[in-house]
Design a protein around this motif. Structure first.
Motif, mmCIF file in Angstrom:
data_model
loop_
_atom_site.group_PDB
_atom_site.id
_atom_site.type_symbol
_atom_site.label_atom_id
_atom_site.label_comp_id
_atom_site.label_asym_id
_atom_site.label_seq_id
_atom_site.Cartn_x
_atom_site.Cartn_y
_atom_site.Cartn_z
ATOM 1 N N ASP A 11 118.294 -35.357 37.480
ATOM 2 C CA ASP A 11 118.861 -34.644 38.592
ATOM 3 C C ASP A 11 117.997 -33.305 39.069
ATOM 4 O O ASP A 11 118.741 -32.307 39.246
ATOM 5 N N LYS A 49 119.385 -31.082 42.171
ATOM 6 C CA LYS A 49 120.931 -31.078 42.126
ATOM 7 C C LYS A 49 120.960 -29.468 42.731
ATOM 8 O O LYS A 49 122.017 -29.401 43.780
ATOM 9 N N ARG A 72 120.515 -29.934 46.480
ATOM 10 C CA ARG A 72 121.510 -30.999 47.221
ATOM 11 C C ARG A 72 122.699 -30.206 47.401
ATOM 12 O O ARG A 72 123.456 -30.189 48.458
ATOM 13 N N ASN A 129 123.190 -42.800 42.049
ATOM 14 C CA ASN A 129 122.718 -41.785 41.037
ATOM 15 C C ASN A 129 121.644 -40.899 42.055
ATOM 16 O O ASN A 129 121.210 -41.364 43.021
ATOM 17 N N PRO A 130 121.563 -39.653 41.325
ATOM 18 C CA PRO A 130 120.578 -38.750 42.305
ATOM 19 C C PRO A 130 119.357 -39.410 42.347
ATOM 20 O O PRO A 130 118.595 -40.002 41.526
ATOM 21 N N ASN A 175 117.244 -35.149 47.028
ATOM 22 C CA ASN A 175 118.410 -34.620 47.415
ATOM 23 C C ASN A 175 119.448 -35.242 48.212
ATOM 24 O O ASN A 175 120.305 -34.954 49.251
ATOM 25 N N ILE A 229 124.962 -38.847 47.500
ATOM 26 C CA ILE A 229 125.398 -39.988 46.454
ATOM 27 C C ILE A 229 126.981 -40.002 46.547
ATOM 28 O O ILE A 229 127.771 -39.426 47.274
ATOM 29 N N SER A 268 118.960 -46.041 42.879
ATOM 30 C CA SER A 268 118.750 -44.383 43.208
ATOM 31 C C SER A 268 117.169 -44.722 43.766
ATOM 32 O O SER A 268 116.339 -44.482 43.085
#
Length: 290
Positions: free
Chosen positions: A69, A72, A75, A188-189, A192, A195, A216
């Motif tokens: 990720d 993260k 996002r 899943n990531p 950005n 999810i 993803s």
């Protein structure tokens, strides 16, 4: 959508940013960069699906850096930017609570895209500016008519942050039209993108059935998405598709269901493909039967 020559430099720019977010180890950054260049040299060819190639690049970077990720923080930043603007958005909706205004706001939110734009872009300022721009293509009236006749719709999300604005539109559609809404997000990531957990945090299950696309991926990639999503795509009455990644992926598919693309144009390739200037808001109905 197929890759264009301009996609190469964009993918390399995205790869650099993803690598820098994924690891602070300069030696590792160099090693992964060499793998990216090798992958691009082998796989970047004419008539290749653009978002499938982009998806594979991001998965390569996540695997090689052991970071699932990398985006993260960005996002989460996107969600914070959107939440900060909600009071202003609600004031606009109090003055004009038409479906068109909700759609314009959802489309303006599509500017929160750290894949298409430089990560140092002032997203808050961009959103405020986008709200002042009229859609270059506006099939809103057709969408309203179709919603009146629909029983079930599929809503494909795009980025984190903009899902905060999507919630307003989804709630509006649910309350004013007698439709069931299937809301599809990444499990899943990836970059950005929004999810499943983002939708649950926003309590979107009050208005829609939340599902994973089964992958993803950057947008939807027909080779990667679940059979469940494929079945919905061909059984619902209409699809609302947010963002450029979904445009790239869906236009590579054959679908019986009409699609409404709600997006902000952020690159030259999509600009030429749709026939509108960069930064244009777009509300476009399209049949993908050819």
């Amino acid at each position: 959508m197929k890759v264009n020559y301009e996609c190469a430099s964009c993918m390399l720019r995205q790869s650099r940013e993803a690598i820098e977010h994924a690891t602070e180890d300069y030696e590792k950054r160099m090693d992964v960069t060499l793998k990216v260049l090798e992958y691009m040299n082998t796989n970047f060819k004419k008539n290749i699906n653009s978002n499938k190639l982009g998806t594979d690049l991001h998965h390569l970077i996540m695997k090689e850096t052991n970071n699932n990720d990398p985006y993260k923080e960005l996002r989460e930043e996107g969600n914070q930017v959107a939440e900060k603007l909600i009071p202003m958005i609600k004031e606009l909706l109090e003055k004009d609570d038409s479906l068109e205004n909700y759609i314009k706001i959802a489309v303006a939110g599509n500017i929160i895209d750290f894949g298409a734009l430089d990560e140092n872009t002032d997203m808050e300022l961009l959103i405020k500016n986008q709200l002042t721009i009229k859609p270059a293509i506006n099939d809103r009236e057709i969408l309203e008519n179709d919603l009146h006749n629909a029983k079930t719709i599929l809503y494909l999300t795009d980025n984190g942050g903009e899902i905060v604005f999507d919630k307003l539109l989804i709630k509006k559609i649910k309350e004013e039209y007698d439709v069931n809404i299937i809301l599809a997000l990444k499990e899943n990531p990836i970059i950005n993108d929004a999810i499943v957990s983002d939708a649950k945090k926003l309590k979107l299950e009050k208005y829609a059935e939340i599902i994973s696309i089964g992958a993803s991926s950057v947008g939807v990639v027909k080779d990667y998405i679940s059979n469940e999503l494929k079945e919905y795509m061909n059984s619902v009455d209409l699809i609302i598709s947010k963002g450029m990644g979904n445009y790239e992926g869906l236009t590579e598919m054959y679908l019986k269901t009409p699609v409404y693309f709600l997006l902000t144009v952020k690159c030259n390739v999509i600009s030429r493909e749709i026939g509108v200037p960069i930064r244009s808001p777009v509300i476009l109905k399209k049949y993908l039967t050819n």
